[in-house]
Write a protein that holds these residues in place. Structure first.
Motif, PDB file in Angstrom:
ATOM      1  N   GLU A   1       0.828  -1.204   0.000  1.00  0.00           N
ATOM      2  CA  GLU A   1       0.000   0.000   0.000  1.00  0.00           C
ATOM      3  C   GLU A   1       0.863   1.254   0.000  1.00  0.00           C
ATOM      4  N   VAL A   2       1.939   1.242   0.783  1.00  0.00           N
ATOM      5  CA  VAL A   2       2.863   2.383   0.825  1.00  0.00           C
ATOM      6  C   VAL A   2       3.529   2.572  -0.538  1.00  0.00           C
ATOM      7  N   ASP A   3       3.965   1.493  -1.135  1.00  0.00           N
ATOM      8  CA  ASP A   3       4.589   1.580  -2.463  1.00  0.00           C
ATOM      9  C   ASP A   3       3.627   2.178  -3.489  1.00  0.00           C
ATOM     10  N   GLN A   4       2.357   1.829  -3.383  1.00  0.00           N
ATOM     11  CA  GLN A   4       1.367   2.378  -4.317  1.00  0.00           C
ATOM     12  C   GLN A   4       1.242   3.891  -4.157  1.00  0.00           C
ATOM     13  N   VAL A   5       1.210   4.353  -2.923  1.00  0.00           N
ATOM     14  CA  VAL A   5       1.105   5.795  -2.673  1.00  0.00           C
ATOM     15  C   VAL A   5       2.357   6.512  -3.174  1.00  0.00           C
ATOM     16  N   GLU A   6       3.518   5.940  -2.880  1.00  0.00           N
ATOM     17  CA  GLU A   6       4.771   6.540  -3.348  1.00  0.00           C
ATOM     18  C   GLU A   6       4.811   6.588  -4.869  1.00  0.00           C
ATOM     19  N   GLY A   7       4.401   5.514  -5.495  1.00  0.00           N
ATOM     20  CA  GLY A   7       4.404   5.454  -6.952  1.00  0.00           C
ATOM     21  C   GLY A   7       3.453   6.460  -7.565  1.00  0.00           C
ATOM     22  N   LYS A   8       2.267   6.561  -6.998  1.00  0.00           N
ATOM     23  CA  LYS A   8       1.282   7.513  -7.511  1.00  0.00           C
ATOM     24  C   LYS A   8       1.790   8.947  -7.338  1.00  0.00           C
ATOM     25  N   THR A   9       2.430   9.223  -6.207  1.00  0.00           N
ATOM     26  CA  THR A   9       2.985  10.556  -5.962  1.00  0.00           C
ATOM     27  C   THR A   9       4.079  10.879  -6.969  1.00  0.00           C
ATOM     28  N   GLN A  10       4.985   9.932  -7.192  1.00  0.00           N
ATOM     29  CA  GLN A  10       6.066  10.146  -8.152  1.00  0.00           C
ATOM     30  C   GLN A  10       5.517  10.328  -9.560  1.00  0.00           C
TER      31      GLN A  10
END
Length: 60
Positions: free
Chosen positions: A36-45
């Motif tokens: 879930e954290v990786d998804q948020v980081e990816g979406k932000t990037q």
């Protein structure tokens, strides 16, 4: 033109979805949360790349 951050962010977001699903499948809450954290980081990037690209287009 697509910014490098859009591509890397999209890849991280997809990887996060896979990690989350794997964690859910094996009952590993930590792995699921990391996904879930990786998804948020990816979406932000990815969004950062879109904004950066839009600004570049406006300046040109």
């Amino acid at each position: 033109m697509v910014d490098e951050n859009e591509i890397k962010g999209g890849a991280k977001e997809i990887g996060g979805k896979i990690k989350e699903a794997a964690g859910r499948a094996v009952g590993n809450e930590r792995l699921e949360a990391e996904g879930e954290v990786d998804q948020v980081e990816g979406k932000t990037q990815k969004n950062y790349g879109k904004v950066k690209d839009a600004v570049k287009d406006q300046i040109s």
